[in-house]
Design a protein around this motif. Structure first.
Motif, PDB file in Angstrom:
ATOM      1  N   MET A   1       0.934  -1.067   0.310  1.00  0.00           N
ATOM      2  CA  MET A   1      -0.267  -0.206  -0.554  1.00  0.00           C
ATOM      3  C   MET A   1       0.660   1.235  -0.324  1.00  0.00           C
ATOM      4  O   MET A   1       2.199   1.057   0.373  1.00  0.00           O
TER       5      MET A   1
ATOM      6  N   LEU B   1      -2.781   0.389  -3.576  1.00  0.00           N
ATOM      7  CA  LEU B   1      -2.335  -0.691  -3.796  1.00  0.00           C
ATOM      8  C   LEU B   1      -2.636  -2.140  -4.596  1.00  0.00           C
ATOM      9  O   LEU B   1      -3.680  -2.344  -5.329  1.00  0.00           O
TER      10      LEU B   1
ATOM     11  N   LEU C   1      -9.888  -2.072   4.245  1.00  0.00           N
ATOM     12  CA  LEU C   1      -8.935  -1.571   4.889  1.00  0.00           C
ATOM     13  C   LEU C   1      -9.490  -0.611   5.803  1.00  0.00           C
ATOM     14  O   LEU C   1      -9.808  -0.064   5.949  1.00  0.00           O
TER      15      LEU C   1
ATOM     16  N   LEU D   1      -4.063  -3.810   5.507  1.00  0.00           N
ATOM     17  CA  LEU D   1      -5.406  -4.627   4.655  1.00  0.00           C
ATOM     18  C   LEU D   1      -6.003  -5.870   5.251  1.00  0.00           C
ATOM     19  O   LEU D   1      -4.801  -6.588   5.533  1.00  0.00           O
TER      20      LEU D   1
END
Length: 179
Positions: free
Chosen positions: A41, A70, A89, A146
């Motif tokens: 990310m 992402l 997320l 995540l």
């Protein structure tokens, strides 16, 4: 001599017992699989505003805006016992008022057979990033993580965290707002 109903009851009970045992065997065959995978990310743009929160009160609270990238490959998470994945997320940070704040910013459902290689660029958050005070401006330690829930055919509903996080900070000044 047993009646038809007694025999039918015995057959039904035996069938249900066998099906329960088979379902348990199916569950136990996938319970020890490691469902973690890497996720990368990155935040592209981070802005913080001080605006009134009309849903809770008329006080001004911090509202954060961010766009993020992402990348992850979730192909190895799917096996015969996985129906779908619920991805989300979260942002975690601490303020003077609260030691731990967790906010869900984005989510997605991936069904079996859909594309499991995610490569998103400049993605906006799906939900507002509200703070219940003024804890976002200048906050130096906001962590994006995540996570996912595996929706199985049989068994537990595990909550898994991805390998890899992204830490960023909010600017030390508010962005001008037209609100």
């Amino acid at each position: 001599m047993h009646s038809v109903f007694t025999r039918g009851n015995a057959i039904l009970a035996y069938t249900l017992s066998v099906l329960a045992a088979l379902t348990f065997c199916c569950f136990i065959s996938t319970v020890f699989i490691d469902y973690r995978t890497n996720a990368a990310m990155n935040t592209v743009k981070v802005v913080v505003k001080n605006v009134p929160d009309y849903s809770a009160s008329r006080e001004k609270n911090d509202l954060g805006f961010l766009t993020f990238d992402l990348q992850t490959d979730l192909t190895n998470l799917f096996n015969w016992n996985v129906k779908e994945l619920f991805l989300y997320l979260t942002a975690e940070y601490s303020t003077a008022a609260n030691k731990l704040n967790q906010v869900v910013l984005w989510d997605k459902i991936i069904l079996r057979g859909e594309n499991t290689v995610l490569d998103f660029k400049n993605l906006n958050t799906k939900y507002y990033f509200w703070d219940d005070g003024n804890g976002l401006m200048g906050n130096p330690n906001v962590t994006l993580t995540l996570s996912w829930n595996i929706i199985p055919n049989a068994g537990l509903l595990p909550s898994i965290f991805a390998l890899g996080q992204h830490v960023f900070h909010f600017p030390s000044e508010y962005t001008t707002s037209r609100v």
